[in-house]
Design a protein around this motif. Structure first.
Motif, PDB file in Angstrom:
ATOM      1  N   ILE A 175      -6.055  -5.884   4.857  1.00  0.00           N
ATOM      2  CA  ILE A 175      -6.223  -4.448   5.118  1.00  0.00           C
ATOM      3  C   ILE A 175      -6.193  -3.668   3.802  1.00  0.00           C
ATOM      4  CG2 ILE A 175      -5.257  -2.423   6.288  1.00  0.00           C
ATOM      5  CD1 ILE A 175      -3.892  -4.357   8.244  1.00  0.00           C
ATOM      6  N   SER A 176      -7.118  -2.712   3.667  1.00  0.00           N
ATOM      7  CA  SER A 176      -7.119  -1.823   2.503  1.00  0.00           C
ATOM      8  C   SER A 176      -7.163  -0.376   2.980  1.00  0.00           C
ATOM      9  CB  SER A 176      -8.327  -2.093   1.599  1.00  0.00           C
ATOM     10  OG  SER A 176      -9.533  -1.695   2.237  1.00  0.00           O
ATOM     11  N   GLU A 177      -6.721   0.539   2.132  1.00  0.00           N
ATOM     12  CA  GLU A 177      -6.707   1.962   2.503  1.00  0.00           C
ATOM     13  C   GLU A 177      -8.116   2.467   2.799  1.00  0.00           C
ATOM     14  OE1 GLU A 177      -4.743   4.292  -0.416  1.00  0.00           O
ATOM     15  OE2 GLU A 177      -2.770   3.356  -0.093  1.00  0.00           O
ATOM     16  N   SER A 178      -9.078   2.059   1.986  1.00  0.00           N
ATOM     17  CA  SER A 178     -10.453   2.534   2.185  1.00  0.00           C
ATOM     18  C   SER A 178     -11.033   2.028   3.501  1.00  0.00           C
ATOM     19  CB  SER A 178     -11.341   2.097   1.013  1.00  0.00           C
ATOM     20  OG  SER A 178     -11.365   0.676   0.901  1.00  0.00           O
ATOM     21  N   THR A 179     -10.669   0.804   3.876  1.00  0.00           N
ATOM     22  CA  THR A 179     -11.149   0.266   5.147  1.00  0.00           C
ATOM     23  C   THR A 179     -10.544   1.020   6.319  1.00  0.00           C
ATOM     24  OG1 THR A 179     -11.315  -1.926   4.125  1.00  0.00           O
ATOM     25  CG2 THR A 179     -11.417  -1.822   6.517  1.00  0.00           C
ATOM     26  N   VAL A 180      -9.256   1.332   6.231  1.00  0.00           N
ATOM     27  CA  VAL A 180      -8.596   2.096   7.297  1.00  0.00           C
ATOM     28  C   VAL A 180      -9.255   3.464   7.448  1.00  0.00           C
ATOM     29  CG1 VAL A 180      -6.447   3.216   8.008  1.00  0.00           C
ATOM     30  CG2 VAL A 180      -6.400   0.895   7.064  1.00  0.00           C
ATOM     31  N   GLU A 181      -9.520   4.145   6.328  1.00  0.00           N
ATOM     32  CA  GLU A 181     -10.205   5.442   6.376  1.00  0.00           C
ATOM     33  C   GLU A 181     -11.562   5.308   7.051  1.00  0.00           C
ATOM     34  OE1 GLU A 181     -10.485   7.763   2.809  1.00  0.00           O
ATOM     35  OE2 GLU A 181      -8.527   7.052   2.102  1.00  0.00           O
TER      36      GLU A 181
END
Length: 274
Positions: A175-181
């Motif tokens: 999981i990455s922050e950009s993917t969550v966004e």
């Protein structure tokens, strides 16, 4: 205590979960030095970044609801990511049962309306669950959110909305922050549809709708996001100018989207010259 009286309160553990909402709704951040949590708000909606875990979530809910002059029975939502053994990454799921694993307590959100999204049990644990041992979703905040939210609203107006972030094929470590966004941005229309359904349960929570709003809904087709944007622009015009905005020359607009662009341009020019 804040001066505004919002009717919608959304709690996200992570900043990347909250960012798409903050951007789409153009929310303003309350002075960080004054508050232990990152709180973004306008006159009707509040989005709070709580931090990870049950203690942080419960504290943020209690603090925020004490801070604002909230109406009776506000809409309260926990939006965030969760794991499941095989649901597709980025899919949206609501909780029909919320379980606190440590205590065994269960909570049951009510659905006195029809939803198009799937529902599952959400199991809240102190640490990420990477075994996916049941058909539940696994998270770290939902039960604390729900238990605290029940002190301020009613179960049909309190819901947990989760975006699938990990499964057997894609672990938590990916999981990455950009993917969550990206996932939450992609589900924004579905989330706003849920929000509209919840607001409809309590007519007192719905903001005043200008007459032109109904006129334009009869004239053009708007998406759920488009209807929300139209309402916000018309309310902004009312604040800036007082009178109802002009519709524009007859036949000027071929779609609701064209009218939204035109109205936004008129507002930007009006704000500039005030």
């Amino acid at each position: 205590m804040a001066d505004s009286t919002p009717s919608v309160f959304i709690f996200c553990a992570l900043a990347c979960e909250a960012k798409p909402l903050i951007g789409a709704w153009k929310l303003k951040k309350l002075t960080a030095a004054s508050h232990p949590f990152a709180i973004h708000a306008d006159s009707s909606r509040v989005v709070v970044v709580t931090g990870i875990g049950q203690t942080a979530m419960a504290g943020a809910v209690g603090y925020t609801m004490a801070l604002f002059a909230h109406p009776p029975l506000p809409v309260m939502l926990n939006l965030g990511i969760a794991g499941h053994h095989n649901l597709p990454l980025g899919s949206l799921v609501l909780g029909h049962k919320i379980v606190a694993c440590e205590s065994g307590r269960g909570f049951y959100p009510q659905f006195p309306f029809t939803i198009s999204q799937p529902t599952r049990t959400i199991s809240t644990q102190a640490k990420p669950n990477t075994h996916y041992s049941t058909d539940a979703l696994f998270d770290m905040e939902a039960s604390a959110f729900y238990e605290m939210a029940l002190k301020f609203s009613s179960s049909e107006l309190i819901h947990v909305v989760k975006i699938i972030s990990d499964n057997h094929q894609s672990p938590v470590t990916a999981i990455s922050e950009s993917t969550v966004e990206h996932w939450i941005s992609a589900q924004l229309a579905a989330f706003e549809e849920i929000l509209e359904l919840l607001l409809a349960q309590n007519p007192q929570l719905r903001p005043h709708e200008p007459e032109l709003y109904q006129v334009m809904l009869r004239e053009f087709h708007f998406t759920v996001s488009g209807r929300l944007k139209l309402k916000a622009l018309l309310q902004r015009w009312r604040v800036l100018k007082g009178e109802a905005p002009p519709i524009g020359p007859s036949g000027q607009f071929r779609s609701g989207g064209e009218y939204l662009l035109w109205l936004e341009k008129q507002l930007d020019e009006a704000a500039f010259f005030l």
